[in-house]
Write an enzyme that holds these catalytic residues in place. Structure first.
Site, PDB file in Angstrom:
ATOM      1  N   SER A  61       2.074   1.668  -3.722  1.00 36.38           N
ATOM      2  CA  SER A  61       1.152   2.807  -3.167  1.00 36.38           C
ATOM      3  C   SER A  61       1.985   4.151  -2.610  1.00 36.38           C
ATOM      4  O   SER A  61       1.281   5.011  -2.276  1.00 36.38           O
ATOM      5  CB  SER A  61       0.335   2.019  -2.094  1.00 36.38           C
ATOM      6  OG  SER A  61       1.154   1.539  -1.066  1.00 36.38           O
TER       7      SER A  61
ATOM      8  N   LYS B 177     -11.201  -0.471  -0.766  1.00 35.03           N
ATOM      9  CA  LYS B 177     -10.748   0.951  -1.663  1.00 35.03           C
ATOM     10  C   LYS B 177     -11.717   1.160  -2.491  1.00 35.03           C
ATOM     11  O   LYS B 177     -12.587   1.609  -2.287  1.00 35.03           O
ATOM     12  CB  LYS B 177      -9.263   0.597  -2.250  1.00 35.03           C
ATOM     13  CG  LYS B 177      -8.243   0.239  -0.886  1.00 35.03           C
ATOM     14  CD  LYS B 177      -6.673   0.377  -1.468  1.00 35.03           C
ATOM     15  CE  LYS B 177      -5.716   0.402  -0.198  1.00 35.03           C
ATOM     16  NZ  LYS B 177      -5.005  -1.044  -0.017  1.00 35.03           N
TER      17      LYS B 177
ATOM     18  N   HIS C 154      -4.517  -1.521  -5.116  1.00 34.49           N
ATOM     19  CA  HIS C 154      -4.675  -0.308  -5.734  1.00 34.49           C
ATOM     20  C   HIS C 154      -5.027  -0.150  -7.300  1.00 34.49           C
ATOM     21  O   HIS C 154      -5.144   0.864  -7.710  1.00 34.49           O
ATOM     22  CB  HIS C 154      -3.460   0.594  -5.479  1.00 34.49           C
ATOM     23  CG  HIS C 154      -3.374   1.083  -4.067  1.00 34.49           C
ATOM     24  ND1 HIS C 154      -4.168   2.182  -3.566  1.00 34.49           N
ATOM     25  CD2 HIS C 154      -2.790   0.613  -2.918  1.00 34.49           C
ATOM     26  CE1 HIS C 154      -3.969   2.279  -2.400  1.00 34.49           C
ATOM     27  NE2 HIS C 154      -2.799   1.505  -1.790  1.00 34.49           N
TER      28      HIS C 154
HETATM   29  C1  LIG Z   1      -4.481  -1.640   1.014  1.00 35.75           C
HETATM   30  C2  LIG Z   1      -3.687  -2.729   0.759  1.00 35.75           C
HETATM   31  C3  LIG Z   1      -3.658  -4.141   1.448  1.00 35.75           C
HETATM   32  C4  LIG Z   1      -4.646  -4.214   2.459  1.00 35.75           C
HETATM   33  O1  LIG Z   1      -5.851  -4.433   2.344  1.00 35.75           O
HETATM   34  P1  LIG Z   1      -7.065  -4.382   3.365  1.00 35.75           P
HETATM   35  O2  LIG Z   1      -8.157  -4.820   2.571  1.00 35.75           O
HETATM   36  O3  LIG Z   1      -7.463  -2.927   3.901  1.00 35.75           O
HETATM   37  O4  LIG Z   1      -6.505  -5.364   4.580  1.00 35.75           O
HETATM   38  C5  LIG Z   1      -2.936  -4.998   0.930  1.00 35.75           C
HETATM   39  N1  LIG Z   1      -2.186  -4.935  -0.200  1.00 35.75           N
HETATM   40  C6  LIG Z   1      -1.772  -3.731  -0.739  1.00 35.75           C
HETATM   41  C7  LIG Z   1      -1.034  -3.644  -1.760  1.00 35.75           C
HETATM   42  C8  LIG Z   1      -2.788  -2.523  -0.353  1.00 35.75           C
HETATM   43  O5  LIG Z   1      -2.604  -1.519  -1.005  1.00 35.75           O
END
Ligand SMILES: *Cc1c(COP(=O)(O)O)cnc(C)c1O
Length: 405
Positions: free
Chosen positions: A192, A251, A220
């Site tokens: 990310s 997301k 992502h």
């Molecule tokens: C955003 C993200 C998370 C955390 O996700 P949440 O549902 O907000 O806890 C975990 N792993 C990756 C790779 C992320 O980008």
């Protein structure tokens, strides 16, 4: 409070090191444009890749969920926190990503914290055992913390350089004759900070060759990567070949919260029995569940929303590079605009907000020293007009700050 002075000292250090995180509040829904201090700005910092955070069909589903299923569950899943819609959502996710079964968590962070210790801290018929996790150097904090929850006496952790699969293979080869019980390869599907993709097809091949469980965190990528948004396995032609997929509902898929682990029927049934964040923490509320189902409905019915995201991304990447900015190559909607110095990234983020663009900078320790950047995130919610406005602002601010090539 007692001991506050220790915390203040640390806060002072964070300020001095220029790594203080600030929050820029807005007073409108998460969408292509938001209002900051009474002014409209183009949102280019959100994970709202498909514009579902404020999509009419998603909101409608959440409102109907309140009417039909109430507000809260007041229970964990196995006591009385399971409604039929929770099971429906789990089936929907399995169908979408091509796995046998799925287990929901309150976040992907919780899902990743749950997966590793549930599996590796258990004897499973043998008093003595040793496991190994091969983990990408740029994996998300939640994977790192999940591994930290595994007992160090029984879990070896080996870090391979980011996306360097030759390095990974070296490590696997060196351990070929070691007596490990589980071998796990763990990687983010999308990194990310870089907007780069793991080579999931090659990871599948290595997992096959060395008899390892392949774990991919597609947070992502779900709804984002692949022609129909099924994630990195779709993009690399290895649907159904990744053993364990985790993802988020926070997301692209609505953007509220919630996460999941997806895999074989047996693995998921095992997780329902063993995962502590599942057993001891509350069930997702009906609003989130119904809105997430609506999000998957939208995705399955109509690919155009993903296509629009991909088109917006290609357009922005082409135009921002043409202006003379240095970006990291790729085709993910995360577009890092490289600036080098942390102070330049901070100043530029502020100047862009004044010019009507909401975008945040990343700097050490989140990224290596000297690689400070603005992380632009493109969304299907952005109109062409929004993107052009942002490009104009980038050009004006970039010229003024002399960061163009
Ligand atoms: C955003 C993200 C998370 C955390 O996700 P949440 O549902 O907000 O806890 C975990 N792993 C990756 C790779 C992320 O980008």
């Amino acid at each position: 409070m007692r001991y506050d002075h220790l915390l203040s000292d640390e806060l002072q250090r964070i300020h001095t090191a220029n790594t203080y995180k600030t929050e820029t509040a807005f007073s409108t829904p998460q969408a292509g444009e938001v209002t900051v201090n009474g002014r409209k700005v183009v949102m280019m910092a959100s994970n709202n890749y498909l514009g579902m955070s404020n999509h009419p069909a998603v909101k409608k589903a959440a409102i109907e969920a309140i009417r039909e299923y109430g507000y809260g569950m007041a229970s964990v899943r196995f006591l009385c926190g399971t409604q039929t819609i929770h099971l429906d959502l789990e089936k929907r996710i399995s169908k979408f990503v091509g796995t046998e079964d799925t287990i929901l968590f309150s976040s992907a962070f919780a899902a990743n914290n749950a997966f590793f210790p549930s599996l590796l801290n258990e004897k499973l018929g043998s008093e003595t055992y040793k496991d190994v996790i091969y983990t990408d150097g740029l994996n998300h904090a939640s994977i790192i913390d999940g591994m930290r929850l595994c007992k160090s006496e029984t879990t070896d952790k080996k870090i391979y350089r980011n996306n360097d699969l030759a390095h990974l293979e070296q490590l696997l080869e060196a351990d070929k004759n070691a007596e490990y019980r589980f071998r796990i390869i763990a990687s983010d599907g999308v990194f990310s900070m870089e907007g780069s993709l793991a080579h999931v097809d090659q990871l599948v091949a290595l997992a096959d060759k060395y008899n390892a469980i392949l774990f991919i965190d597609d947070c992502h990528a779900i709804g984002v990567v692949g022609k129909s948004g099924r994630g990195t396995p779709e993009r690399f032609g290895v649907l159904k070949k990744v053993d364990v997929l985790t993802g988020t509902l926070g997301k692209a898929i609505g953007g509220a919260l919630g996460g999941y682990v997806s895999g074989s029927r047996t693995m998921i049934e095992y997780m329902r029995q063993k995962a502590r964040p599942y057993t001891f923490s509350n069930s997702l509320p009906p609003t989130v569940v119904m809105a997430s189902i609506a999000a998957f409905d939208l995705l399955s019915k109509d690919r155009s929303i993903v296509t629009r995201l991909h088109e917006n991304t290609a357009y922005f990447r082409k135009e921002i590079a043409a202006l003379g900015f240095t970006i990291l190559a790729g085709d993910h909607p995360i577009v890092p605009v490289m600036l080098g110095d942390a102070s330049v990234a901070q100043e530029m983020s502020k100047a862009l907000l004044k010019a009507g663009v909401y975008v945040k900078g990343l700097w050490f320790p989140v990224v290596p020293k000297g690689e400070a950047r603005l992380r632009v995130q493109i969304s299907a919610a952005l109109s062409r007009k929004n993107i052009d406005h942002a490009l104009n602002a980038f050009e004006a601010v970039g010229k003024k700050m002399k960061v163009l090539k």
